[in-house]
Design a protein around this motif. Structure first.
Motif, PDB file in Angstrom:
ATOM      1  N   THR A   1      15.959  54.120   7.890  1.00  0.00           N
ATOM      2  CA  THR A   1      15.655  53.460   6.607  1.00  0.00           C
ATOM      3  C   THR A   1      15.779  54.428   5.404  1.00  0.00           C
ATOM      4  OG1 THR A   1      13.446  54.201   7.052  1.00  0.00           O
ATOM      5  CG2 THR A   1      14.048  51.890   7.599  1.00  0.00           C
ATOM      6  N   GLY A   2      16.165  55.572   5.695  1.00  0.00           N
ATOM      7  CA  GLY A   2      16.802  56.500   4.694  1.00  0.00           C
ATOM      8  C   GLY A   2      15.821  57.157   3.884  1.00  0.00           C
ATOM      9  N   THR A   3      16.294  57.577   2.602  1.00  0.00           N
ATOM     10  CA  THR A   3      15.485  58.368   1.839  1.00  0.00           C
ATOM     11  C   THR A   3      15.230  57.618   0.724  1.00  0.00           C
ATOM     12  OG1 THR A   3      17.328  59.122   0.438  1.00  0.00           O
ATOM     13  CG2 THR A   3      16.285  60.889   2.016  1.00  0.00           C
ATOM     14  N   HIS A   4      13.593  57.307   0.559  1.00  0.00           N
ATOM     15  CA  HIS A   4      13.117  56.552  -0.248  1.00  0.00           C
ATOM     16  C   HIS A   4      11.830  57.329  -0.780  1.00  0.00           C
ATOM     17  CE1 HIS A   4      15.832  53.267   0.731  1.00  0.00           C
ATOM     18  NE2 HIS A   4      15.048  52.326  -0.040  1.00  0.00           N
TER      19      HIS A   4
ATOM     20  N   GLN B   1      24.944  36.408   9.638  1.00  0.00           N
ATOM     21  CA  GLN B   1      26.586  37.012   9.334  1.00  0.00           C
ATOM     22  C   GLN B   1      26.505  38.174   8.311  1.00  0.00           C
ATOM     23  OE1 GLN B   1      28.935  35.920  11.197  1.00  0.00           O
ATOM     24  NE2 GLN B   1      29.664  37.683  10.196  1.00  0.00           N
ATOM     25  N   ARG B   2      25.274  38.154   7.460  1.00  0.00           N
ATOM     26  CA  ARG B   2      25.408  39.169   6.370  1.00  0.00           C
ATOM     27  C   ARG B   2      24.962  40.391   7.014  1.00  0.00           C
ATOM     28  NH1 ARG B   2      22.018  36.618   3.095  1.00  0.00           N
ATOM     29  NH2 ARG B   2      20.309  37.469   3.874  1.00  0.00           N
ATOM     30  N   LEU B   3      23.798  40.269   7.856  1.00  0.00           N
ATOM     31  CA  LEU B   3      23.642  41.528   8.692  1.00  0.00           C
ATOM     32  C   LEU B   3      24.520  42.045   9.324  1.00  0.00           C
ATOM     33  CD1 LEU B   3      19.899  40.973   9.639  1.00  0.00           C
ATOM     34  CD2 LEU B   3      20.737  42.055   7.511  1.00  0.00           C
TER      35      LEU B   3
ATOM     36  N   GLY C   1      25.766  49.829   7.044  1.00  0.00           N
ATOM     37  CA  GLY C   1      24.288  49.954   6.665  1.00  0.00           C
ATOM     38  C   GLY C   1      24.075  49.118   5.424  1.00  0.00           C
ATOM     39  N   GLY C   2      22.896  48.728   4.949  1.00  0.00           N
ATOM     40  CA  GLY C   2      22.664  47.762   3.824  1.00  0.00           C
ATOM     41  C   GLY C   2      21.182  47.603   3.601  1.00  0.00           C
ATOM     42  N   ASP C   3      21.021  46.404   3.020  1.00  0.00           N
ATOM     43  CA  ASP C   3      19.790  45.818   2.935  1.00  0.00           C
ATOM     44  C   ASP C   3      19.126  44.469   3.726  1.00  0.00           C
ATOM     45  OD1 ASP C   3      17.148  46.485   0.897  1.00  0.00           O
ATOM     46  OD2 ASP C   3      17.566  44.246   1.036  1.00  0.00           O
ATOM     47  N   GLY C   4      18.053  44.399   4.041  1.00  0.00           N
ATOM     48  CA  GLY C   4      17.945  43.104   4.551  1.00  0.00           C
ATOM     49  C   GLY C   4      17.771  41.721   3.868  1.00  0.00           C
TER      50      GLY C   4
ATOM     51  N   PHE D   1      18.554  49.413   5.744  1.00  0.00           N
ATOM     52  CA  PHE D   1      18.976  49.655   7.237  1.00  0.00           C
ATOM     53  C   PHE D   1      20.138  50.560   7.035  1.00  0.00           C
ATOM     54  CE2 PHE D   1      22.259  46.819   7.625  1.00  0.00           C
ATOM     55  CZ  PHE D   1      22.127  45.427   6.937  1.00  0.00           C
ATOM     56  N   GLY D   2      20.423  51.468   8.459  1.00  0.00           N
ATOM     57  CA  GLY D   2      21.496  52.174   8.703  1.00  0.00           C
ATOM     58  C   GLY D   2      22.644  51.572   9.668  1.00  0.00           C
ATOM     59  N   ARG D   3      23.417  52.383   9.686  1.00  0.00           N
ATOM     60  CA  ARG D   3      24.770  51.926  10.540  1.00  0.00           C
ATOM     61  C   ARG D   3      24.080  51.624  12.036  1.00  0.00           C
ATOM     62  NH1 ARG D   3      26.282  56.457   7.897  1.00  0.00           N
ATOM     63  NH2 ARG D   3      27.911  56.493   6.238  1.00  0.00           N
TER      64      ARG D   3
END
Ligand SMILES: Cc1nn(C)c(C)c1/N=N/c1ccc(/C=C/C(=O)NO)cc1
Ligand SMILES: [Zn+2]
Length: 366
Positions: free
Chosen positions: A16-19, A82-84, A91-94, A101-103
């Protein structure tokens, strides 16, 4: 007593990366990098405690599988899936801007939903009496067309729909004790009288615009959604009273064939996101009451699916207490710091009033 247990190391690899806990780090806005609050720590440490104390030897390990497209589409729109899938390589956002979310995270999210499916099917098939699915990412905020609140797929909703199709289970009660409203589960079953969606949560915490007492279901499903928003600061007294006066009577009226608990521990006394005061002893008592009702109503068929809960030192003791109840452990782990004697842990008048308001709604179940 055979208790199933689902865990997979890949749940800890969902990145979930750096936040700065919730907002993406951004030097231009003074938002320093830290860890996203929904990271692997608390959940991986639950598993480590279960293993290190030997509780794992009293559990039946269930290996999760990925939920299939078909199972996911029982709840989600093709567009969401499909978008996910399209973003899985990068990676992207839900979908809500706060669910990074990551790879490869979409494969892990499939494994989380599949882990709850595996637990539900094992209980319905009598392979185990009950089960705990220690899965990640969580699921109870995900709605049919979007991820939300750190959730990519509606793990519990998918498992319930898959089990209704594959095992013919009729009535399922979902009891959400996460401190946040189970809006995703509610949305999926809002018009469905065969699924009772109960949620105890901190009033207007997240999502801030849902979880009100007035959200009761619609059409044939009216009365089968029951929300109990509780005031900040509610502790063991308020929660145990809410379970005794609202959850248990609702279960007895509904007479489920299966009870699924959205087991979030962010209502615990040390949680960085919630503002409640539940302790491991409180969670043990909640679990005993729900398991007890399931034993009376549906041969003890209970599946717990892990949701939120963010203090890496405290959540392990809270979740362990629930798993010990499922496994029938008579000599529970002695928790070093319980916070059971915090001021106003016992039921407070304003909490009693919130519970009484929900009690009024029980008549429309059954
Ligand atoms: C703030 C904010 N700002 N923005 C843009 C967004 C998208 C924000 N999300 N906040 C959140 C998101 C999720 C939770 C709880 C999750 C959980 O534990 N569920 O069980 C709480 C707050
Ligand atoms: Zn939560």
């Amino acid at each position: 007593m055979a208790s199933g247990y689902v865990y997979h190391e890949l749940y800890g690899w969902h990145d979930t990366g750096t936040h700065a806990r919730l907002a993406p780090a951004d030097s231009r806005r003074g938002i320093q990098p830290y860890r996203h609050i929904e990271n692997d720590d608390a959940k991986r440490r639950v598993h480590e405690l279960v293993v290190a104390t030997g509780l794992i030897d009293r559990l039946t390990r269930l290996t999760p599988r990925q939920a299939t497209d078909e199972e996911i589409l029982l709840v989600h729109t093709p567009g969401h899936l499909q978008r996910l899938v399209d973003a899985n390589d990068t990676g992207g956002d839900g979908g809500d801007g706060g669910t990074p979310f990551g790879r490869g995270s979409v494969d892990i999210a499939r494994l989380a939903a599949g882990g709850v499916i595996r637990a539900v099917e094992a209980v319905l098939d009598g392979e185990v009496d009950n089960a705990y699915a220690l899965v990640r990412p969580p699921g109870h905020h995900a709605v049919p067309d979007s991820g939300m609140g750190f959730c990519l797929f509606g793990n519990i909703a998918i498992a319930v729909q898959a089990a209704r199709r594959s095992r013919g289970v009729e009535r399922v009660a979902v009891v959400d004790i996460d401190v946040h409203h189970g809006n995703g589960t509610q949305a999926v079953f809002y018009e469905d009288p065969a699924v009772l969606a109960l949620s105890l949560h901190q009033d207007r915490m997240f999502p801030s615009d849902s979880g009100f007492l007035t959200e009761r279901g619609a059409g044939a499903g009216f009365g089968y959604t029951l929300n109990l928003p509780l005031p900040p600061g509610t502790g063991n007294g308020g929660y145990l009273e809410a379970v005794r006066r609202v959850v248990l009577p609702a279960l007895h009226r509904f007479r489920p064939d299966l009870v699924v608990v959205a087991a979030g521990f962010d209502a615990s006394a040390l949680d960085p996101l919630g503002r409640m005061m539940v302790t491991p002893k409180g969670y043990r008592e909640i679990a005993k009451m729900v398991v007890g009702a399931a034993e009376e109503l549906c041969d003890g068929r209970v599946v717990c699916a892990h949701e939120g809960g963010y203090d890496p030192a405290y959540v392990p003791f809270c979740a362990n207490a629930v798993i010990e109840v499922l496994a029938g452990v008579e000599d529970p782990l002695d928790v070093p710091f319980g916070f059971d004697d915090l001021g106003q842990q016992e039921l407070q008048p304003h909490q009693d009033a919130a519970i009484a308001a929900a009690e009024e709604l029980l008549g429309d179940i059954g």
